[in-house]
Design a protein around this motif. Structure first.
Motif, PDB file in Angstrom:
ATOM      1  N   ARG A   4      54.077  26.019  42.382  1.00  6.25           N
ATOM      2  CA  ARG A   4      52.831  26.187  43.071  1.00  6.25           C
ATOM      3  C   ARG A   4      52.564  27.283  43.958  1.00  6.25           C
ATOM      4  N   GLU A   5      53.621  27.291  44.882  1.00  5.73           N
ATOM      5  CA  GLU A   5      53.521  28.538  45.639  1.00  5.73           C
ATOM      6  C   GLU A   5      53.328  29.801  45.132  1.00  5.73           C
ATOM      7  N   THR A   6      54.190  29.837  43.946  1.00  5.05           N
ATOM      8  CA  THR A   6      54.313  31.152  43.319  1.00  5.05           C
ATOM      9  C   THR A   6      52.744  31.416  42.470  1.00  5.05           C
ATOM     10  N   ALA A   7      52.267  30.413  42.097  1.00  7.80           N
ATOM     11  CA  ALA A   7      50.999  30.304  41.545  1.00  7.80           C
ATOM     12  C   ALA A   7      50.112  30.871  42.337  1.00  7.80           C
ATOM     13  N   ALA A   8      49.959  30.088  43.548  1.00  5.51           N
ATOM     14  CA  ALA A   8      49.052  30.500  44.429  1.00  5.51           C
ATOM     15  C   ALA A   8      48.931  31.834  45.013  1.00  5.51           C
ATOM     16  N   ARG A   9      50.157  32.534  45.235  1.00  2.00           N
ATOM     17  CA  ARG A   9      50.233  33.841  45.645  1.00  2.00           C
ATOM     18  C   ARG A   9      49.908  34.982  44.597  1.00  2.00           C
ATOM     19  N   VAL A  10      50.109  34.277  43.204  1.00  2.00           N
ATOM     20  CA  VAL A  10      49.730  35.127  42.125  1.00  2.00           C
ATOM     21  C   VAL A  10      48.293  35.220  42.024  1.00  2.00           C
ATOM     22  N   SER A  11      47.852  33.953  42.295  1.00  2.00           N
ATOM     23  CA  SER A  11      46.027  33.766  42.131  1.00  2.00           C
ATOM     24  C   SER A  11      45.497  34.812  43.163  1.00  2.00           C
ATOM     25  N   THR A  12      46.025  34.551  44.395  1.00  2.00           N
ATOM     26  CA  THR A  12      45.432  35.479  45.588  1.00  2.00           C
ATOM     27  C   THR A  12      45.465  36.839  45.152  1.00  2.00           C
ATOM     28  N   ARG A  13      46.543  37.399  44.611  1.00  2.00           N
ATOM     29  CA  ARG A  13      46.785  38.811  44.325  1.00  2.00           C
ATOM     30  C   ARG A  13      45.759  39.218  43.243  1.00  2.00           C
ATOM     31  N   ALA A  14      45.680  38.417  42.153  1.00  2.00           N
ATOM     32  CA  ALA A  14      44.744  38.422  41.045  1.00  2.00           C
ATOM     33  C   ALA A  14      43.352  38.666  41.737  1.00  2.00           C
ATOM     34  N   ALA A  15      43.093  37.692  42.575  1.00  5.29           N
ATOM     35  CA  ALA A  15      41.611  37.860  43.435  1.00  5.29           C
ATOM     36  C   ALA A  15      41.420  39.106  43.986  1.00  5.29           C
ATOM     37  N   GLU A  16      42.429  39.644  44.637  1.00  6.77           N
ATOM     38  CA  GLU A  16      42.541  40.838  45.562  1.00  6.77           C
ATOM     39  C   GLU A  16      42.134  41.996  44.485  1.00  6.77           C
ATOM     40  N   SER A  17      42.921  42.057  43.379  1.00  9.18           N
ATOM     41  CA  SER A  17      42.744  43.036  42.557  1.00  9.18           C
ATOM     42  C   SER A  17      41.564  42.998  41.793  1.00  9.18           C
ATOM     43  N   ARG A  18      40.936  41.831  41.602  1.00 12.41           N
ATOM     44  CA  ARG A  18      39.484  41.890  40.990  1.00 12.41           C
ATOM     45  C   ARG A  18      38.444  42.526  42.060  1.00 12.41           C
ATOM     46  N   LEU A  19      38.706  42.149  43.305  1.00 11.44           N
ATOM     47  CA  LEU A  19      37.778  42.514  44.329  1.00 11.44           C
ATOM     48  C   LEU A  19      37.907  44.222  44.321  1.00 11.44           C
ATOM     49  N   LEU A  20      39.195  44.679  44.407  1.00  9.44           N
ATOM     50  CA  LEU A  20      39.389  46.214  44.479  1.00  9.44           C
ATOM     51  C   LEU A  20      38.759  46.676  43.166  1.00  9.44           C
ATOM     52  N   GLY A  21      38.994  46.244  42.121  1.00  6.21           N
ATOM     53  CA  GLY A  21      38.450  46.743  40.917  1.00  6.21           C
ATOM     54  C   GLY A  21      36.899  46.798  40.878  1.00  6.21           C
ATOM     55  N   GLU A  22      36.380  45.871  41.493  1.00  4.18           N
ATOM     56  CA  GLU A  22      34.924  45.587  41.624  1.00  4.18           C
ATOM     57  C   GLU A  22      34.363  46.929  42.781  1.00  4.18           C
ATOM     58  N   GLN A  23      35.144  46.927  43.633  1.00  2.00           N
ATOM     59  CA  GLN A  23      34.747  47.948  44.796  1.00  2.00           C
ATOM     60  C   GLN A  23      34.842  49.556  44.286  1.00  2.00           C
ATOM     61  N   LEU A  24      35.934  49.769  43.383  1.00  2.00           N
ATOM     62  CA  LEU A  24      36.197  50.887  42.668  1.00  2.00           C
ATOM     63  C   LEU A  24      34.968  51.349  41.724  1.00  2.00           C
ATOM     64  N   ASN A  25      34.657  50.176  40.883  1.00  2.00           N
ATOM     65  CA  ASN A  25      33.591  50.473  39.885  1.00  2.00           C
ATOM     66  C   ASN A  25      32.338  50.872  40.704  1.00  2.00           C
ATOM     67  N   ARG A  26      32.135  50.255  41.710  1.00  2.89           N
ATOM     68  CA  ARG A  26      30.840  50.406  42.519  1.00  2.89           C
ATOM     69  C   ARG A  26      30.825  51.836  43.146  1.00  2.89           C
ATOM     70  N   LEU A  27      32.234  52.277  43.625  1.00 10.90           N
ATOM     71  CA  LEU A  27      32.330  53.475  43.801  1.00 10.90           C
ATOM     72  C   LEU A  27      32.043  54.717  43.071  1.00 10.90           C
ATOM     73  N   PHE A  28      32.825  54.455  41.656  1.00 16.00           N
ATOM     74  CA  PHE A  28      32.327  55.345  40.595  1.00 16.00           C
ATOM     75  C   PHE A  28      31.065  55.424  40.357  1.00 16.00           C
ATOM     76  N   VAL A  29      30.202  54.282  40.421  1.00 15.63           N
ATOM     77  CA  VAL A  29      28.717  54.377  40.106  1.00 15.63           C
ATOM     78  C   VAL A  29      28.015  55.150  41.048  1.00 15.63           C
ATOM     79  N   GLN A  30      28.420  54.913  42.075  1.00 17.49           N
ATOM     80  CA  GLN A  30      27.836  55.894  43.536  1.00 17.49           C
ATOM     81  C   GLN A  30      27.957  57.053  42.937  1.00 17.49           C
ATOM     82  N   MET A  31      29.360  57.629  42.983  1.00 19.25           N
ATOM     83  CA  MET A  31      29.497  58.928  42.768  1.00 19.25           C
ATOM     84  C   MET A  31      28.816  59.554  41.363  1.00 19.25           C
TER      85      MET A  31
END
Length: 273
Positions: A4-31
């Motif tokens: 469960r701890e491993t799954a929680a860490r993976v879920s947290t990292r996945a959420a962070e990755s999705r957030l980073l991807g969304e931010q990068l996509n917004r940056l590319f659109v702005q550029m």
């Protein structure tokens, strides 16, 4: 519990990755939007009208063919009865290409007010580009010509640009390959300290000079090349004048272009009053 701890860490990292991807996509659109806006401003700054002095007439055809092209051209007074003609291209410009083109044109026009010939103007522009110490070294192609609007005396120099085509009032259009200094372009501006040679000539009444960027060539090559298509088009349409002459040539050349570089062609007609 460990699972469960491993799954929680993976879920947290996945959420962070999705957030980073969304931010990068917004940056590319702005550029992308910033690049598109810069392109619109660049095109809006190109001249729509040219000065008429001593009977000299100008006509241009500019066709933007990509999202980040940086062709530029300008005609301005250089004082003492002279005009300065500028046709240039910033190679691989990025968003700053249009701004760099404006800098080059402004520097050339100011230099023309106190320098005697076109080669000296290119020397000055090259030094000013080097002085900027840009993070990415620009490649700037440029043709500069000084024309006396009363006598037709012409001083021309080029850096990384195709040779101009001379369309005499009598006789066949040709590349002015003599003297040899005009057959091979000088190096691109902004690379290293160098000097640029000047070609001089005298235009007679009815003579025309065509200056185009590498976008006018089928393969986009600015170096020594076979300009048979341009010469043939100039011959076929030489009975036309002004904008009609340039537009007819452009329509023919664009059929053969196999790249997305900007297309720019400037025609100068010497018709003294």
């Amino acid at each position: 519990m460990r699972a469960r701890e491993t799954a929680a860490r993976v879920s947290t990292r996945a959420a962070e990755s999705r957030l980073l991807g969304e931010q990068l996509n917004r940056l590319f659109v702005q550029m992308d939007h910033a690049r598109a806006d810069a392109r619109k401003i660049q095109l809006a700054l190109l001249p729509r009208q040219f000065p008429e002095a001593g009977g000299v007439r100008f006509a241009a055809c500019h066709q933007p063919r990509g999202r980040s092209g940086a062709d530029f051209y300008q005609v301005s007074s250089a004082g003492e009865g002279k005009l300065i003609l500028i046709v240039g291209d910033v190679i691989g410009p990025g968003p700053a290409g249009g701004l760099l083109g404006r800098f080059v044109a402004h520097t050339a026009i100011e230099a023309a007010k106190h320098l005697p010939h076109a080669g000296a103007i290119l020397n000055r522009v090259n030094r000013e580009l080097l002085r900027l110490e840009l993070t990415e070294t620009p490649l700037v192609a440029l043709v500069v010509a000084l024309l006396n609007n009363a006598t037709g005396e012409l001083s021309l120099a080029r850096a990384g640009m195709p040779a101009p085509v001379f369309v005499p009032a009598i006789g066949e259009p040709r590349e002015p390959r003599e003297p040899k200094l005009l057959a091979v372009p000088g190096p691109f501006l902004g690379i290293t300290e160098t000097t640029y040679l000047t070609h001089t000539a005298r235009l007679s009444a009815g003579d025309r000079l065509l200056v185009g960027t590498d976008g006018t060539r089928p393969d986009g090559d600015p170096g020594p090349s076979d300009d048979a298509i341009l010469l043939a088009a100039a011959t076929r349409h030489r009975e036309f004048a002004g904008q009609r002459f340039v537009d007819a040539i452009a329509a023919e050349l664009l059929v053969h272009v196999r790249h997305d570089d900007d297309f720019t062609l400037l025609c100068t007609t010497f018709a003294p009053n």
